[in-house]
Write a protein that holds these residues in place. Structure first.
Motif, PDB file in Angstrom:
ATOM      1  N   ASN A  76      -3.698   4.713 -11.645  1.00  0.00           N
ATOM      2  CA  ASN A  76      -3.705   3.388 -12.180  1.00  0.00           C
ATOM      3  C   ASN A  76      -2.409   2.961 -12.895  1.00  0.00           C
ATOM      4  OD1 ASN A  76      -6.407   3.152 -11.473  1.00  0.00           O
ATOM      5  ND2 ASN A  76      -7.204   3.898 -13.295  1.00  0.00           N
ATOM      6  N   LYS A 117       0.813  -1.196  -0.128  1.00  0.00           N
ATOM      7  CA  LYS A 117      -0.183  -0.074  -0.009  1.00  0.00           C
ATOM      8  C   LYS A 117       0.874   1.223   0.048  1.00  0.00           C
ATOM      9  CE  LYS A 117      -4.947   0.287   1.799  1.00  0.00           C
ATOM     10  NZ  LYS A 117      -5.150  -0.633   0.814  1.00  0.00           N
ATOM     11  N   ALA A 147     -11.159   3.579  -4.225  1.00  0.00           N
ATOM     12  CA  ALA A 147     -11.343   2.971  -3.080  1.00  0.00           C
ATOM     13  C   ALA A 147     -11.143   1.343  -2.809  1.00  0.00           C
ATOM     14  CB  ALA A 147     -12.904   3.127  -2.686  1.00  0.00           C
ATOM     15  N   ASN A 148     -11.245   0.774  -4.138  1.00  0.00           N
ATOM     16  CA  ASN A 148     -10.674  -0.621  -3.963  1.00  0.00           C
ATOM     17  C   ASN A 148      -9.619  -1.018  -4.588  1.00  0.00           C
ATOM     18  OD1 ASN A 148     -13.419  -1.356  -2.824  1.00  0.00           O
ATOM     19  ND2 ASN A 148     -14.283  -1.211  -5.006  1.00  0.00           N
ATOM     20  N   ASN A 149      -8.708  -0.199  -5.057  1.00  0.00           N
ATOM     21  CA  ASN A 149      -7.459  -0.200  -5.085  1.00  0.00           C
ATOM     22  C   ASN A 149      -6.338  -0.720  -4.141  1.00  0.00           C
ATOM     23  OD1 ASN A 149      -4.621   0.110  -6.085  1.00  0.00           O
ATOM     24  ND2 ASN A 149      -5.063   1.360  -7.844  1.00  0.00           N
ATOM     25  N   LYS A 150      -5.907  -1.919  -4.055  1.00  0.00           N
ATOM     26  CA  LYS A 150      -5.227  -2.391  -2.875  1.00  0.00           C
ATOM     27  C   LYS A 150      -3.902  -1.742  -2.792  1.00  0.00           C
ATOM     28  CE  LYS A 150      -2.989  -6.073  -5.377  1.00  0.00           C
ATOM     29  NZ  LYS A 150      -2.908  -7.626  -5.353  1.00  0.00           N
ATOM     30  N   GLU A 188     -13.582   7.695  -4.712  1.00  0.00           N
ATOM     31  CA  GLU A 188     -14.543   6.760  -4.788  1.00  0.00           C
ATOM     32  C   GLU A 188     -13.960   5.433  -5.857  1.00  0.00           C
ATOM     33  OE1 GLU A 188     -18.420   8.547  -5.914  1.00  0.00           O
ATOM     34  OE2 GLU A 188     -18.262   9.729  -3.955  1.00  0.00           O
ATOM     35  N   ARG A 189     -13.650   6.340  -7.015  1.00  0.00           N
ATOM     36  CA  ARG A 189     -13.087   5.284  -8.103  1.00  0.00           C
ATOM     37  C   ARG A 189     -11.739   4.490  -7.438  1.00  0.00           C
ATOM     38  NH1 ARG A 189     -14.455   7.252 -13.143  1.00  0.00           N
ATOM     39  NH2 ARG A 189     -13.342   5.496 -13.981  1.00  0.00           N
ATOM     40  N   SER A 221      -0.061   1.980  -9.785  1.00  0.00           N
ATOM     41  CA  SER A 221      -0.348   0.894  -9.147  1.00  0.00           C
ATOM     42  C   SER A 221       0.537  -0.484  -9.453  1.00  0.00           C
ATOM     43  CB  SER A 221      -1.893   0.627  -9.187  1.00  0.00           C
ATOM     44  OG  SER A 221      -2.700   1.626  -8.683  1.00  0.00           O
TER      45      SER A 221
END
Length: 454
Positions: free
Chosen positions: A369, A261, A393-396, A390-391, A372
């Protein structure tokens, strides 16, 4: 490899400027001009290895426990530098003839008594410095403590024992000297042993610079970071009690960043302290690689090969670049830098603020992106484009962080400057404008009677 950076980063972090809030000013407790130059060079050039960092840390920590500031005198060293630059007369081939010639030249041919006294004093002060520094290094060696690069100076005195009579130097340094001894050492100091005297001066300047850093360490409760290698698992950066040196009563924050992270998405309204936080982190990272103590209670960090920031980026009118194009060029330079110097640290403050909201939204999302999955490197991205949260939020790989704002009955908003998880939701632009009565100020402007078209 060492931490590679650039002029923009040094400017963003205010490292080498001579203003009152620069790192150079904070650490400059030097007592000689040579020490000041040495400190400047330390801050300009990060060290090339963890071993070199540890050596400097140990030397600073040891010198912080001893009192040797009486040894440093700016005016004395300026005079000694002038003395060492003075040309020396050609010498005769036979030592006795050489000595006689020198004595005659110095004490009978010179008309200025002041020049003779200058030579006497300079020779005595160099002898005193040699003796004093040798004593400091001997004490360090016998202390049983880790003394880092000071250990190398012990080799200097051992190597030069055959060139200088330590006992005679002690007598000369205390003022017990003869004319013959003064003449001989004047010749040695400015002649065959001039380079050794130069090394002695450089050693003193180094110690002066390190003592200056040690004073800052003692007076401000700084800490020495622990440096890790690529083999160290999981943690990339841990800081407890991070604060900014420029603040009188700073709010401290903790950071814990792991390999998985390593992208920080930092939000918060204006005046919440985003830029200050980024600068504080960047300063700690930079100082750690210089071998200096940092403003924190504790710190552990990976040894990085690159650090680039974009915090106070300006447009380049001379080259015809808009602010947004300057941002584009800066971001590309960061990518090219990372390709050569990884792992790296990248810091972006208010990314893509030079374009419209929709462009900034798409560019920020695409940038996150694209980075990542780049492991070991650190990315800090501050923005007002909170909708991106919000877009991603699920990116680990992304950690959502913001600086806290609390509602206040009287003031409307209160900034705690505390770092917490999540995305900021406060929109305080209109609140600030209304608090300062900006619109009312313009509404109050009425046309005078003579300007009234009716």
């Amino acid at each position: 490899m060492m931490l590679k950076t650039d002029k923009q980063t040094l400017t963003d972090l205010n490292v080498l400027d001579w203003n009152s809030a620069s790192l150079l000013r904070y650490f400059d407790r030097t007592l000689t001009l040579g020490g000041q130059d040495e400190l400047y060079n330390y801050l300009k050039h990060p060290l090339a290895s963890i071993d070199a960092i540890i050596e400097r840390q140990q030397a600073i920590a040891y010198l912080g426990t001893v009192h040797i500031t009486d040894l440093f005198d700016k005016h004395m060293m300026a005079d000694l530098e002038r003395y060492l630059r003075k040309p020396i007369e050609p010498r005769a081939s036979h030592p006795l003839a050489d000595l006689t010639k020198g004595e005659s030249f110095l004490f009978f041919s010179l008309s200025a008594k002041r020049e003779r006294l200058f030579i006497y004093q300079s020779v005595r002060e160099i002898a005193m410095l040699f003796t004093a520094l040798e004593g400091i290094i001997d004490a360090a060696m016998s202390s049983g403590k880790a003394i880092g690069l000071l250990r190398k100076y012990a080799d200097f005195f051992s190597a030069n024992a055959s060139f200088f009579d330590a006992e005679e130097l002690r007598r000369m340094g205390s003022g017990k000297k003869s004319r013959r001894s003064t003449l001989r050492h004047n010749y040695l100091f400015r002649g065959p042993h001039k380079n050794r005297v130069r090394e002695l001066f450089d050693m003193l300047y180094t110690i002066d610079a390190l003592v200056a850093v040690a004073k800052m360490w003692n007076e401000n409760s700084l800490c020495f970071p622990k440096m890790n290698t690529d083999e160290t698992p999981a943690s990339l950066l841990d800081i407890v009690g991070l604060y900014n040196l420029a603040l009188h009563k700073p709010i401290k924050n903790d950071l814990h960043i792991t390999t998985g992270k390593n992208i920080w998405f930092l939000t918060g309204a204006n005046m919440t302290g985003k830029s200050t936080l980024l600068k504080s982190i960047g300063i700690c990272i930079y100082l750690a690689h210089v071998g200096f103590p940092v403003p924190a209670e504790s710190m552990e960090i990976l040894f990085y090969n690159g650090l680039m920031t974009s915090i106070n980026l300006v447009d380049d009118i001379g080259s015809g670049y808009s602010h947004f194009y300057a941002e584009v060029r800066r971001l590309k330079a960061m990518g090219e830098h990372m390709a050569l110097h990884s792992p790296s640290v990248i810091m972006l403050d208010e990314i893509f603020k030079g374009t419209n909201y929709q462009d900034a939204f798409e560019a920020t999302l695409n940038f996150i992106n694209s980075i990542s999955g780049i492991e070991r490197s650190l990315f800090f991205i501050s923005t007002h484009i909170t909708d991106v949260g919000e877009r991603i939020a699920n990116n680990k790989h992304v950690a959502l962080k913001h600086l806290e704002t609390l509602a206040d009955v009287e003031q409307g908003a209160r900034f705690t400057y505390k770092l917490i998880d999540g995305v900021a939701t406060e929109k305080l632009g209109m609140w600030f404008l209304n608090r300062e009565s900006v619109f009312d100020t313009f509404r109050a402007i009425k046309p005078s009677p003579k300007d009234d078209p009716s």
